[in-house]
Design an enzyme around this catalytic site. Structure first.
Site, short mmCIF file in Angstrom:
data_model
loop_
_atom_site.label_atom_id
_atom_site.label_comp_id
_atom_site.label_asym_id
_atom_site.label_seq_id
_atom_site.Cartn_x
_atom_site.Cartn_y
_atom_site.Cartn_z
N PRO A 13 0.79 -1.23 0.00
CA PRO A 13 0.00 0.00 0.00
C PRO A 13 0.82 1.28 0.00
CG PRO A 13 -0.09 -1.09 2.14
CD PRO A 13 0.54 -2.06 1.19
N TYR A 26 11.14 8.74 1.54
CA TYR A 26 11.15 7.66 0.54
C TYR A 26 11.87 8.02 -0.75
CZ TYR A 26 7.69 5.71 3.74
OH TYR A 26 7.06 5.22 4.86
N ASN A 78 8.22 -5.52 -0.81
CA ASN A 78 8.05 -4.36 0.08
C ASN A 78 6.57 -4.31 0.41
OD1 ASN A 78 7.84 -2.01 1.47
ND2 ASN A 78 9.01 -0.76 0.01
N ALA A 81 3.02 -0.79 4.83
CA ALA A 81 2.50 -0.85 6.20
C ALA A 81 2.02 -2.25 6.59
CB ALA A 81 1.38 0.16 6.36
N HIS A 84 3.88 -4.45 9.13
CA HIS A 84 3.73 -4.32 10.58
C HIS A 84 2.40 -4.87 11.10
CE1 HIS A 84 7.10 -1.78 9.63
NE2 HIS A 84 6.32 -0.93 8.99
N ASP A 91 1.75 -15.77 6.91
CA ASP A 91 1.35 -17.16 6.66
C ASP A 91 1.56 -17.55 5.19
OD1 ASP A 91 0.63 -17.56 9.27
OD2 ASP A 91 -1.54 -17.44 8.94
N GLU A 102 12.81 -9.31 1.94
CA GLU A 102 12.06 -8.15 2.44
C GLU A 102 12.84 -6.88 2.13
OE1 GLU A 102 11.35 -8.44 6.65
OE2 GLU A 102 10.42 -6.46 6.77
N HIS A 104 12.76 -2.49 2.29
CA HIS A 104 12.17 -1.21 2.68
C HIS A 104 13.06 -0.09 2.18
CE1 HIS A 104 9.30 -3.27 5.20
NE2 HIS A 104 10.31 -3.99 5.67
N LEU A 105 12.45 0.94 1.66
CA LEU A 105 13.22 2.12 1.24
C LEU A 105 13.86 2.79 2.44
CD1 LEU A 105 10.27 2.96 -0.93
CD2 LEU A 105 12.52 3.09 -1.97
N SER A 106 13.05 2.98 3.47
CA SER A 106 13.53 3.59 4.71
C SER A 106 14.06 2.50 5.64
CB SER A 106 12.40 4.35 5.39
OG SER A 106 11.40 3.44 5.84
N ARG A 115 6.78 0.79 13.76
CA ARG A 115 7.42 0.20 12.57
C ARG A 115 8.54 -0.78 12.94
NH1 ARG A 115 5.34 3.48 8.42
NH2 ARG A 115 4.92 5.57 9.20
#
Ligand code: DQA
Length: 146
Positions: A13, A26, A78, A81, A84, A91, A102, A104-106, A115
Site C-alpha cells: 500500500p 522515501y 516491500n 505498512a 507491521h 502465513d 524483504e 524497505h526504502l527507509s 514500525r
C-alpha cells in the site's frame, strides 16, 4: 529460447505514490523509475522480473501464491505498512517454497516504534532496508545469488 528465471517484485500500500509521498523519507524516484532500473539490472543478471503494486492485502497473498505456483526463483517484497500488521502475508510466505527478500526504502528501525516489528522478517530469507530505491537493486543482486 529458454525462459529466464523469474523474480516477482511485489509492492504494498501507498507505494504507488512514490515520488510524491514523503520524499524526504522515501526519495523522489517513482515506482516506474524503480521498475526501469530493475529491468536493466535483471537483463544484466539474466533474470526476468515481474513488478506489481497493490493497496490490497489479499492481492499480495494471491501473488505470493502465484509466484510459488509458477516456480519463481525469488520474491522481492516491500509490503509497506502491511509489514507491521499482516499475519496473512506472514502465513502466505510460510506456506510457499520461494525465498522472499524483504525490502524497505527507509530503515523502519530508525522510525516510529510501531514500525519496529515486522511480520515478514521471521519468514524472510533476508532484508534490505534504509538504502532508498537502490535497495531493490541490492535485493535483486541477492536474489541472483540464491
Ligand atoms: C516502507 C516502510 C513502512 O513502515 C511503511 O509503512 C511503508 C514503506 C519502506 O519502504 O520504507 O509504506 O515499507
Amino acid at each position: 529460447m529458454a525462459t529466464l528465471p523469474m523474480i516477482y517484485v511485489l509492492n504494498g500500500p501507498n507505494l504507488n505514490l512514490l515520488g510524491t509521498r514523503e520524499p524526504h523519507i522515501y526519495g523522489s524516484d517513482t515506482l516506474d523509475d524503480i521498475a526501469g532500473a530493475l529491468e536493466d539490472r535483471a537483463k544484466a543478471l539474466g533474470l526476468g522480473i515481474d513488478m506489481r503494486q497493490s493497496n490490497h492485502e489479499g492481492h499480495l497473498v494471491d501473488w505470493l501464491q502465484e509466484a510459488n505456483a509458477r516456480g519463481a526463483k525469488a520474491v522481492i517484497l516491500n509490503a509497506g505498512a502491511f509489514t507491521h500488521t499482516s499475519v496473512a502475508i506472514h502465513d502466505a510466505i510460510k506456506g510457499i517454497d520461494v525465498p522472499v527478500i524483504e525490502v524497505h526504502l527507509s530503515n523502519p528501525h530508525s522510525r516510529e516504534p510501531f514500525r519496529h516489528h515486522s511480520y515478514i522478517t521471521p519468514v524472510a530469507r533476508g532484508i534490505v532496508a534504509g538504502f532508498g530505491a537502490s535497495g531493490y537493486e541490492l535485493a535483486l543482486d541477492a536474489a541472483a545469488r540464491l
